[in-house]
Design a protein around this motif. Sequence first.
Motif, PDB file in Angstrom:
ATOM      1  N   LEU A 102     -13.710   0.212  62.055  1.00  0.00           N
ATOM      2  CA  LEU A 102     -13.525   1.521  61.414  1.00  0.00           C
ATOM      3  C   LEU A 102     -14.564   1.755  60.314  1.00  0.00           C
TER       4      LEU A 102
ATOM      5  N   SER B 138      -7.074   8.393  66.249  1.00  0.00           N
ATOM      6  CA  SER B 138      -8.123   7.756  65.445  1.00  0.00           C
ATOM      7  C   SER B 138      -9.361   8.582  65.717  1.00  0.00           C
TER       8      SER B 138
ATOM      9  N   VAL C 222      -6.840   8.202  60.796  1.00  0.00           N
ATOM     10  CA  VAL C 222      -6.290   7.070  61.556  1.00  0.00           C
ATOM     11  C   VAL C 222      -4.773   7.028  61.391  1.00  0.00           C
TER      12      VAL C 222
END
Length: 387
Positions: free
Chosen positions: A300, A172, A167
């Motif tokens: 995430l 990402s 990231v």
Amino acid sequence: MKKLFKILAIETSCDETAASVVGADQEGNPILLSNVVSSQIDLHAKTGGVVPEVASRAHMESIIPVITEALSEAKKQETRTENQTIDNKVIEQDLNSFLQEEIDYIAVTAGPGLIGSLLVGFNAGKTIAYALKKPVIPINHIEGHIYSAFINKSKKDIAFPIISLTVSGGHSSLTLMKDHGVYETIGETLDDAAGEAFDKVAQLLELGYPGGPIVSKLAQKFREKKTAESQNYKLKIENSSKGIVFPRPILNDGTFNFSFSGLKTAVLVQVKKMLIDGELTQDQNEEICAAFEDALVDVLVTKSLRAIEKYQPKNFVLAGGVAANGYLRKVLQEKITVRFPEVNFIIPEIRFCGDNAAMIAVAAFYHVIRGDIKAWNEIELDSNFRL
Ligand code: KG4
Ligand code: ZN
């Protein structure tokens, strides 16, 4: 101690001009000899983000001094380990012969990144390779970030399969790595990168650039205040209808992809709502930052845990500029330890999270070991280079 071989690596994919020298010790493990990064943060802070043209011009100015310093530091490091006294003048004079005689390979970032930035480092490396007849190793920038977890580690520390959550300001992605050189991108962002979302939220709140560290600091302040107010802060915030809760984009879409542009829009809508009462207060800024960081980290972490469940990796790596985020590190560490204690969670040292050339050198180290090297006229630059 004489190194088995040495690599000079160059990285200029975005806004850091970086060069590094990594050697192979007698056991065949990578050893870091120098790591030089010239940051353009001050330059881009004025515009609140990276202006590609400005970035490439700055690379042009810094590239030779940065490479020279990396060579000089590496030579000093070797001299130190040989217990010889360091004479800076002699070291400076000998740099050309150090480059010619002791550097065996040149590694360059070949993408992805900003084309004007990439071109500077790529062509510098290619020219050295051509002039000095050295083999060259083109490295994918994301591959470099993954190897940032193994910079000061021996090759025995690398256990496959590995999953990496990379990231940064530009990327990402969740990558499954089954062996050296064997990658599968299992998820990636469909729009903004995680770091980009941090930067845009900071821009919206007029907090400065780069946004990640500033937003994270304010979010932390909010959490500390809430913890002081109530031991039950977590329950209160997560369940309270009063607290700000931002959406978790595509959390349950059944993929490992991410999407952060909607989150940024949700922050904008919230800011506009709050602005009706005048300027945002420090407390409001802190609350928005905390709610934003909560949402982004939640997405995430949740997708990372699902990826671990599906692919059962031995190592999980958190890499890229956003890996410097203390809250993300903490939540991911806690959840992995509880749910998957058998998985080894690796976070690079903070200095290796942002862009640097040591990670490119170590990635190249493992290319050399398996004989994956090229000639200067066999390499290509690709600003959309996919792993
Ligand atoms: O890896 P990197 O140096 O460059 C790219 O390849 O993009 O990452 C830079 C990004 C920026 O967007 C910056 O805001 C973010 O990493 N960042 C952070 C933190 N430190 C840097 N994001 C969240 N929290 C941090 N502590
Ligand atoms: Zn990067």
